[in-house]
Design a protein around this motif. Structure first.
Motif, PDB file in Angstrom:
ATOM      1  N   ALA A  44      21.900  -6.878 -30.214  1.00 32.83           N
ATOM      2  CA  ALA A  44      21.477  -8.940 -29.847  1.00 32.83           C
ATOM      3  C   ALA A  44      21.388  -8.852 -31.457  1.00 32.83           C
ATOM      4  O   ALA A  44      20.772  -8.911 -31.679  1.00 32.83           O
ATOM      5  CB  ALA A  44      20.895  -9.155 -28.839  1.00 32.83           C
ATOM      6  N   ALA A  45      21.814 -10.363 -31.602  1.00 30.96           N
ATOM      7  CA  ALA A  45      21.338 -11.500 -33.024  1.00 30.96           C
ATOM      8  C   ALA A  45      20.382 -11.554 -32.451  1.00 30.96           C
ATOM      9  O   ALA A  45      19.751 -12.226 -31.489  1.00 30.96           O
ATOM     10  CB  ALA A  45      22.820 -12.211 -33.256  1.00 30.96           C
ATOM     11  N   VAL A  46      19.943 -11.364 -33.237  1.00 23.45           N
ATOM     12  CA  VAL A  46      17.746 -12.181 -33.388  1.00 23.45           C
ATOM     13  C   VAL A  46      17.705 -13.034 -34.600  1.00 23.45           C
ATOM     14  O   VAL A  46      18.032 -13.129 -35.813  1.00 23.45           O
ATOM     15  CB  VAL A  46      17.277 -11.187 -33.548  1.00 23.45           C
ATOM     16  N   CYS A  47      17.299 -14.468 -33.772  1.00 22.36           N
ATOM     17  CA  CYS A  47      17.140 -15.420 -34.777  1.00 22.36           C
ATOM     18  C   CYS A  47      16.032 -15.773 -34.072  1.00 22.36           C
ATOM     19  O   CYS A  47      15.370 -15.565 -33.894  1.00 22.36           O
ATOM     20  CB  CYS A  47      18.395 -16.830 -34.782  1.00 22.36           C
ATOM     21  N   ARG A  48      16.131 -16.287 -34.970  1.00 19.32           N
ATOM     22  CA  ARG A  48      14.395 -17.104 -35.534  1.00 19.32           C
ATOM     23  C   ARG A  48      13.705 -18.152 -35.209  1.00 19.32           C
ATOM     24  O   ARG A  48      15.033 -19.389 -35.497  1.00 19.32           O
ATOM     25  CB  ARG A  48      13.339 -16.241 -36.702  1.00 19.32           C
ATOM     26  N   THR A  49      13.049 -19.199 -34.614  1.00 17.85           N
ATOM     27  CA  THR A  49      12.854 -21.260 -34.309  1.00 17.85           C
ATOM     28  C   THR A  49      12.383 -20.926 -35.911  1.00 17.85           C
ATOM     29  O   THR A  49      12.048 -20.319 -36.601  1.00 17.85           O
ATOM     30  CB  THR A  49      11.916 -21.410 -33.420  1.00 17.85           C
ATOM     31  N   GLN A  50      11.805 -22.130 -36.188  1.00 17.44           N
ATOM     32  CA  GLN A  50      11.133 -22.320 -37.347  1.00 17.44           C
ATOM     33  C   GLN A  50      10.022 -22.199 -37.285  1.00 17.44           C
ATOM     34  O   GLN A  50       9.052 -22.023 -38.865  1.00 17.44           O
ATOM     35  CB  GLN A  50      11.216 -24.308 -37.083  1.00 17.44           C
ATOM     36  N   ASN A  51       9.329 -21.256 -36.279  1.00 18.69           N
ATOM     37  CA  ASN A  51       8.210 -21.097 -36.250  1.00 18.69           C
ATOM     38  C   ASN A  51       7.909 -19.603 -35.850  1.00 18.69           C
ATOM     39  O   ASN A  51       6.958 -18.736 -36.483  1.00 18.69           O
ATOM     40  CB  ASN A  51       6.790 -21.560 -34.974  1.00 18.69           C
ATOM     41  N   GLY A  52       8.308 -19.141 -36.305  1.00 17.35           N
ATOM     42  CA  GLY A  52       8.586 -17.735 -36.677  1.00 17.35           C
ATOM     43  C   GLY A  52       9.411 -17.344 -34.911  1.00 17.35           C
ATOM     44  O   GLY A  52       9.507 -15.896 -35.139  1.00 17.35           O
ATOM     45  N   ARG A  97     -15.676 -22.242 -33.420  1.00 16.33           N
ATOM     46  CA  ARG A  97     -14.137 -22.577 -34.307  1.00 16.33           C
ATOM     47  C   ARG A  97     -13.183 -23.165 -33.829  1.00 16.33           C
ATOM     48  O   ARG A  97     -12.458 -24.124 -33.988  1.00 16.33           O
ATOM     49  CB  ARG A  97     -13.893 -22.315 -35.749  1.00 16.33           C
ATOM     50  N   PHE A  98     -12.785 -22.550 -32.871  1.00 15.02           N
ATOM     51  CA  PHE A  98     -11.626 -22.601 -32.662  1.00 15.02           C
ATOM     52  C   PHE A  98     -11.223 -22.514 -30.138  1.00 15.02           C
ATOM     53  O   PHE A  98     -10.522 -22.793 -29.939  1.00 15.02           O
ATOM     54  CB  PHE A  98     -10.372 -21.107 -32.063  1.00 15.02           C
ATOM     55  N   TYR A  99     -12.434 -22.953 -30.274  1.00 16.61           N
ATOM     56  CA  TYR A  99     -12.388 -22.902 -28.353  1.00 16.61           C
ATOM     57  C   TYR A  99     -12.906 -23.905 -27.621  1.00 16.61           C
ATOM     58  O   TYR A  99     -14.044 -24.712 -29.035  1.00 16.61           O
ATOM     59  CB  TYR A  99     -13.950 -21.820 -27.943  1.00 16.61           C
ATOM     60  N   THR A 100     -12.455 -24.004 -26.657  1.00 18.15           N
ATOM     61  CA  THR A 100     -13.230 -25.534 -26.073  1.00 18.15           C
ATOM     62  C   THR A 100     -14.620 -25.715 -25.950  1.00 18.15           C
ATOM     63  O   THR A 100     -15.178 -24.223 -25.556  1.00 18.15           O
ATOM     64  CB  THR A 100     -12.392 -26.402 -24.677  1.00 18.15           C
ATOM     65  N   ALA A 101     -15.172 -26.630 -25.528  1.00 17.52           N
ATOM     66  CA  ALA A 101     -16.868 -26.487 -25.471  1.00 17.52           C
ATOM     67  C   ALA A 101     -16.986 -25.519 -23.616  1.00 17.52           C
ATOM     68  O   ALA A 101     -17.453 -24.651 -23.891  1.00 17.52           O
ATOM     69  CB  ALA A 101     -17.672 -27.627 -24.587  1.00 17.52           C
ATOM     70  N   LEU A 123       0.412 -17.951 -24.691  1.00 15.64           N
ATOM     71  CA  LEU A 123       0.642 -19.815 -24.422  1.00 15.64           C
ATOM     72  C   LEU A 123       0.666 -20.397 -25.661  1.00 15.64           C
ATOM     73  O   LEU A 123       2.164 -21.573 -26.256  1.00 15.64           O
ATOM     74  CB  LEU A 123      -0.537 -20.403 -24.310  1.00 15.64           C
ATOM     75  N   VAL A 124       0.595 -20.290 -27.124  1.00 15.41           N
ATOM     76  CA  VAL A 124       0.989 -20.585 -28.595  1.00 15.41           C
ATOM     77  C   VAL A 124       2.119 -20.685 -28.421  1.00 15.41           C
ATOM     78  O   VAL A 124       3.754 -20.599 -29.115  1.00 15.41           O
ATOM     79  CB  VAL A 124       0.511 -20.313 -30.180  1.00 15.41           C
ATOM     80  N   LYS A 125       2.580 -19.008 -28.458  1.00 16.51           N
ATOM     81  CA  LYS A 125       3.795 -18.472 -28.216  1.00 16.51           C
ATOM     82  C   LYS A 125       5.060 -19.136 -27.537  1.00 16.51           C
ATOM     83  O   LYS A 125       6.209 -18.869 -27.025  1.00 16.51           O
ATOM     84  CB  LYS A 125       3.883 -16.539 -28.547  1.00 16.51           C
ATOM     85  N   PHE A 126       4.483 -18.836 -26.327  1.00  9.20           N
ATOM     86  CA  PHE A 126       5.558 -20.176 -25.197  1.00  9.20           C
ATOM     87  C   PHE A 126       5.824 -20.784 -24.921  1.00  9.20           C
ATOM     88  O   PHE A 126       6.776 -21.201 -25.501  1.00  9.20           O
ATOM     89  CB  PHE A 126       4.415 -19.546 -23.652  1.00  9.20           C
ATOM     90  N   TRP A 127       4.632 -21.786 -26.344  1.00  9.42           N
ATOM     91  CA  TRP A 127       4.917 -23.287 -26.578  1.00  9.42           C
ATOM     92  C   TRP A 127       6.170 -23.401 -27.734  1.00  9.42           C
ATOM     93  O   TRP A 127       6.443 -24.543 -28.580  1.00  9.42           O
ATOM     94  CB  TRP A 127       3.788 -24.102 -26.385  1.00  9.42           C
ATOM     95  N   ASP A 128       5.968 -22.088 -28.276  1.00 10.01           N
ATOM     96  CA  ASP A 128       6.638 -21.839 -29.377  1.00 10.01           C
ATOM     97  C   ASP A 128       5.912 -22.840 -30.608  1.00 10.01           C
ATOM     98  O   ASP A 128       6.665 -23.649 -31.665  1.00 10.01           O
ATOM     99  CB  ASP A 128       8.328 -22.264 -29.184  1.00 10.01           C
ATOM    100  N   ARG A 129       4.932 -22.274 -30.771  1.00 10.34           N
ATOM    101  CA  ARG A 129       4.096 -23.111 -32.100  1.00 10.34           C
ATOM    102  C   ARG A 129       3.331 -22.321 -32.723  1.00 10.34           C
ATOM    103  O   ARG A 129       3.812 -21.040 -32.285  1.00 10.34           O
ATOM    104  CB  ARG A 129       2.856 -24.233 -30.938  1.00 10.34           C
ATOM    105  N   THR A 130       2.309 -22.497 -34.112  1.00 15.61           N
ATOM    106  CA  THR A 130       1.901 -21.663 -34.124  1.00 15.61           C
ATOM    107  C   THR A 130       0.073 -21.928 -33.996  1.00 15.61           C
ATOM    108  O   THR A 130       0.111 -22.846 -33.339  1.00 15.61           O
ATOM    109  CB  THR A 130       2.232 -22.376 -36.261  1.00 15.61           C
ATOM    110  N   LEU A 131      -0.481 -20.707 -34.620  1.00 13.40           N
ATOM    111  CA  LEU A 131      -2.289 -21.151 -34.582  1.00 13.40           C
ATOM    112  C   LEU A 131      -2.533 -22.516 -35.125  1.00 13.40           C
ATOM    113  O   LEU A 131      -3.550 -23.226 -34.947  1.00 13.40           O
ATOM    114  CB  LEU A 131      -2.402 -19.789 -35.026  1.00 13.40           C
ATOM    115  N   GLY A 132      -1.773 -22.625 -36.219  1.00 12.54           N
ATOM    116  CA  GLY A 132      -1.948 -24.653 -36.614  1.00 12.54           C
ATOM    117  C   GLY A 132      -1.448 -25.657 -35.999  1.00 12.54           C
ATOM    118  O   GLY A 132      -2.413 -26.488 -35.752  1.00 12.54           O
ATOM    119  N   TYR A 133      -1.563 -25.271 -34.657  1.00 18.58           N
ATOM    120  CA  TYR A 133      -0.884 -26.073 -33.969  1.00 18.58           C
ATOM    121  C   TYR A 133      -2.502 -26.863 -33.621  1.00 18.58           C
ATOM    122  O   TYR A 133      -2.696 -27.703 -33.114  1.00 18.58           O
ATOM    123  CB  TYR A 133      -0.281 -25.784 -32.497  1.00 18.58           C
TER     124      TYR A 133
END
Length: 196
Positions: A44-52, A97-101, A123-133
């Motif tokens: 299979a051809a493997v492509c990557r989104t802008q976020n990898g 630093r990273f979690y909600t209350a 979830l970040v991977k599911f939505w195709d975001r980075t940890l910087g999201y």
């Protein structure tokens, strides 16, 4: 019934970097094809989104690794996967630093810290975001405990085109935490041990 198959490869070696991931994807897709309604043509051809995020025509995939172990989720529907080795970290500082209350309140020990972390990264991977999201932009806990359905919290109530995700915690043993984010509550998660 739709299912997500998660393939585990212990001590996986096949090149380095992205080549390593692509080799794993080809092997996992070959195993997934046995169960798929519409098998993927291999190689299979493997492509990557802008976020990898790896993208393969005809299949949804997500990859996670712990340093020595690799995991690959394959499905016909969107999926996000994360697996972490439970290890000594300053989890209180990281949670602040990273979690909600609510997530910070639920985080009583290192194992729960990593369980919540895996849910967030899946979830970040599911939505195709980075940890910087921003991991505090969505919440994996509520008053009753760990939440099953999560929507991204965008400014102004807009979800930014992202859909709800259903979280599944994975049982991987006492030293690992893992989670999968999937598109439907009826999706079955099947795990298989693999070797090359």
């Amino acid at each position: 019934m739709t299912e997500i198959r998660i393939y585990h490869y212990g001590r996986f070696r096949c090149g380095g970097g992205i080549g390593n991931t692509d080799c794993l994807l080809q092997h996992a897709l070959a195993a997934w094809n046995v169960h798929a309604d519409r098998p993927v043509r291999l190689p299979a051809a493997v492509c990557r989104t802008q976020n990898g995020k790896p993208v393969i025509e005809g299949a949804a995939v997500s990859v996670a690794h712990t340093g020595t172990d690799w995991y690959c989720a394959c499905s016909a529907c969107p999926v996000g996967l994360d697996v972490e080795r439970i290890r000594p970290v300053n989890w209180q500082r990281l949670a602040a630093r990273f979690y909600t209350a609510r997530e910070q309140a639920a985080c009583q020990d290192q194992a729960m810290f990593f369980r919540i972390w895996c849910r967030k990264e899946a979830l970040v991977k599911f939505w195709d975001r980075t940890l910087g999201y921003g991991l505090s932009r969505f919440e994996t806990c509520d008053e009753a405990g760990l939440r099953t359905v999560v929507m991204p919290l965008e400014e102004g109530g807009d979800q930014g085109g992202k859909t709800a995700a259903y979280l599944r915690d994975l049982s991987l043993g006492p030293q690992l935490a893992g989670a999968a984010a999937v598109a439907d509550s009826c999706i079955e998660v099947v795990r298989e041990e693999m070797s090359i």
